[in-house]
Design a protein around this motif. Structure first.
Motif, PDB file in Angstrom:
ATOM      1  N   THR A  41       0.625  -1.016  -0.022  1.00  0.00           N
ATOM      2  CA  THR A  41      -0.067   0.127   0.106  1.00  0.00           C
ATOM      3  C   THR A  41       0.915   1.300   0.051  1.00  0.00           C
ATOM      4  OG1 THR A  41      -0.201  -0.063   2.406  1.00  0.00           O
ATOM      5  CG2 THR A  41      -1.884  -1.147   1.120  1.00  0.00           C
ATOM      6  N   GLN A  42       2.097   1.398   0.191  1.00  0.00           N
ATOM      7  CA  GLN A  42       3.132   2.354   0.476  1.00  0.00           C
ATOM      8  C   GLN A  42       4.355   2.182   0.107  1.00  0.00           C
ATOM      9  OE1 GLN A  42       3.609   4.241   4.377  1.00  0.00           O
ATOM     10  NE2 GLN A  42       2.684   6.271   3.386  1.00  0.00           N
ATOM     11  N   ILE A  43       4.910   2.836  -0.739  1.00  0.00           N
ATOM     12  CA  ILE A  43       6.423   2.926  -1.145  1.00  0.00           C
ATOM     13  C   ILE A  43       7.038   4.210  -1.050  1.00  0.00           C
ATOM     14  CG2 ILE A  43       5.962   0.812  -2.804  1.00  0.00           C
ATOM     15  CD1 ILE A  43       5.891   2.737  -4.848  1.00  0.00           C
ATOM     16  N   SER A  44       8.369   3.901  -1.070  1.00  0.00           N
ATOM     17  CA  SER A  44       9.255   5.410  -1.048  1.00  0.00           C
ATOM     18  C   SER A  44       9.902   5.391  -2.502  1.00  0.00           C
ATOM     19  CB  SER A  44      10.162   5.426   0.015  1.00  0.00           C
ATOM     20  OG  SER A  44      11.223   4.316  -0.159  1.00  0.00           O
ATOM     21  N   LEU A  45       9.780   6.778  -3.079  1.00  0.00           N
ATOM     22  CA  LEU A  45      10.285   6.916  -4.226  1.00  0.00           C
ATOM     23  C   LEU A  45      11.397   8.033  -4.042  1.00  0.00           C
ATOM     24  CD1 LEU A  45       7.346   6.578  -6.690  1.00  0.00           C
ATOM     25  CD2 LEU A  45       9.113   4.664  -6.079  1.00  0.00           C
ATOM     26  N   PRO A  46      12.402   8.149  -5.041  1.00  0.00           N
ATOM     27  CA  PRO A  46      13.320   9.390  -5.015  1.00  0.00           C
ATOM     28  C   PRO A  46      12.245  10.546  -5.391  1.00  0.00           C
ATOM     29  CG  PRO A  46      14.199   7.354  -6.143  1.00  0.00           C
ATOM     30  CD  PRO A  46      12.981   7.050  -5.870  1.00  0.00           C
ATOM     31  N   VAL A  47      12.939  11.439  -4.840  1.00  0.00           N
ATOM     32  CA  VAL A  47      12.055  12.790  -5.172  1.00  0.00           C
ATOM     33  C   VAL A  47      12.289  13.254  -6.674  1.00  0.00           C
ATOM     34  CG1 VAL A  47      11.904  15.318  -4.677  1.00  0.00           C
ATOM     35  CG2 VAL A  47      12.442  13.614  -2.742  1.00  0.00           C
ATOM     36  N   GLU A  48      13.461  12.848  -7.028  1.00  0.00           N
ATOM     37  CA  GLU A  48      13.682  13.388  -8.508  1.00  0.00           C
ATOM     38  C   GLU A  48      12.890  12.416  -9.644  1.00  0.00           C
ATOM     39  OE1 GLU A  48      15.936  12.558  -6.433  1.00  0.00           O
ATOM     40  OE2 GLU A  48      16.981  14.194  -6.292  1.00  0.00           O
ATOM     41  N   SER A  49      12.256  11.469  -9.159  1.00  0.00           N
ATOM     42  CA  SER A  49      11.699  10.475 -10.121  1.00  0.00           C
ATOM     43  C   SER A  49      10.103  10.952 -10.064  1.00  0.00           C
ATOM     44  CB  SER A  49      11.576   9.149  -9.721  1.00  0.00           C
ATOM     45  OG  SER A  49      13.038   8.902  -9.663  1.00  0.00           O
TER      46      SER A  49
END
Length: 417
Positions: A41-49
């Motif tokens: 339900t939740q993931i972390s992604l790079p801000v630049e992406s």
């Protein structure tokens, strides 16, 4: 949420704060079905992406030393959470008039620099009442105390163009004045009290002048030491700076009064008599007006001086009558009225040694009379100086009291405002 107040630069009108920045938005292109991805339900992604809204603070004046957080949380419904700490250096209109009892109100305006309100709208994540008194993470051990944080949403437009959305936060902080009270106000008050106590030294004492000069030099050194502590701006001067200047002026006035009194009562060989109008004004009327308890001694001393001069004249006439050595004329009559022969008197008068003795006795007597006259004149000037000293001292007390009441009134008006 405000984490700490790092610094307040009064000269450059800059406020440096450390805040915990929480930004939430919804991106419809970042959604998925958790059932198809192992219930994720939740993931972390790079801000630049991903796309990040261009939310800036309008009052920014410099880039702070903020730690870089490279990731954001993304939920399966497209909810994006951007959580990061930010060191904010913003311009703020600081009012230092009431330093060190000042309260500052600085604003932080969050808005999109490019997108209109139809593209990006802003709202609070929590209720304004919860944001107002939220001090759960604030470091409350520094010089500044966080009172509350007000929030307000508004729309604005530039030259009749499309509207922009902005969220404005008013950070209200108050300085803790204990340090400045102990290091600035109390030493100045103590020096002023010692200056008032210096008036109780005798007016004919030279130590009073040296004591006042020492106080003035000590206050000058004190102002040099605390000059770096006082905030400096090109707009205005804090009230405490005016307080120090007036205290310095009062010390100078006090020294001037002391020099005048010491010059007045200083004994001189060619000191003239006190004018009659000065005697009537100071030794008679001013003593009643000032309620001087021992004013009777002034008239007694004048009577004593006149009695002494009268006694000297009587002794002089008696000595001229008794030229033949009898202590009392009646003794000479009881002795048969026998008087020395005129020939003996002529021999005594013609003796050069007796002429020298009489001249020396006359010179000594004239010297003693002159000295007594100088003492009477000096005593009169001392009495005038004593009354004038009491008058100037009470006028000085009235000036200090009026100055204290004025400062207290200004401070009370500021507190009520």
């Amino acid at each position: 949420m405000v984490y700490a107040i790092l610094s307040v630069d009064e000269k450059n009108q800059v406020l440096t704060t450390y805040i915990w920045y929480r930004q939430h938005w919804t991106d419809e292109f970042l959604t998925w079905d958790p059932a198809r991805f192992d219930n994720l339900t939740q993931i972390s992604l790079p801000v630049e992406s991903i796309w990040v809204p261009d939310i800036l603070i309008n009052e920014f004046v410099d880039v702070g030393k903020s730690p870089h957080v490279p990731y954001v949380y993304v939920g399966h419904h497209g909810e994006v959470q951007n959580l990061k700490p930010i060191q904010v250096m913003t311009a703020c209109s600081l009012d230092i008039y009431n330093f060190p009892f000042d309260v500052q109100n600085c604003s932080l305006t969050f808005t999109s620099w490019l997108h209109h309100i139809r593209d990006i709208n802003l709202s609070l994540w929590r209720q304004p009442e919860l944001v107002k008194f939220d001090r759960s993470v604030f470091m409350n051990q520094g010089e500044w105390e966080l009172l509350y944080v007000l929030s307000r949403f508004q729309e604005f437009s530039v030259k009749s163009s499309d509207s922009y959305a902005e969220m404005k936060f008013y950070v209200v902080i108050r300085r803790r004045p204990l340090f400045y009270t102990v290091s600035l106000l109390l030493p100045s008050i103590f020096l002023m009290v010692m200056d008032i106590m210096g008036f109780y030294l005798p007016p004919n004492s030279g130590e009073r002048v040296s004591f006042k000069i020492t106080l003035l030099l000590g206050y000058s050194v004190f102002l040099i030491i605390v000059s770096d502590t006082l905030p400096a701006t090109a707009v205005g001067t804090p009230l405490i700076g005016i307080y120090f200047v007036v205290c310095m002026a009062l010390l100078v006035i006090s020294l001037t009064e002391t020099i005048l009194i010491v010059r007045l009562v200083h004994k001189q060989d060619l000191q003239p008599h006190v004018p009659e109008w000065v005697k009537r004004l100071l030794l008679e009327r001013a003593t009643v007006l000032l309620c001087i308890r021992d004013r009777k001694k002034f008239s007694q001393s004048r009577m004593q001086s006149s009695d002494i001069s009268r006694q000297v004249e009587n002794n002089d006439s008696t000595a001229k009558l008794n030229r033949y050595g009898c202590e009392d004329p009646q003794d000479c009559e009881r002795a048969g009225g026998a008087r020395p022969a005129p020939a003996f008197a002529g021999q005594a008068e013609g003796n050069p040694l007796m002429h020298g003795v009489l001249r020396e006795i006359a010179a000594i007597r004239q010297f003693l009379e002159k000295r007594e006259e100088f003492r009477d004149v000096a005593r009169e000037w001392l009495q005038v100086g004593y009354v004038l000293d009491v008058l100037l001292f009470r006028a000085y007390l009235v000036a200090v009291l009026a100055y204290s009441i004025t400062l207290g009134t200004l401070w009370s008006v500021w507190r009520d405002a």
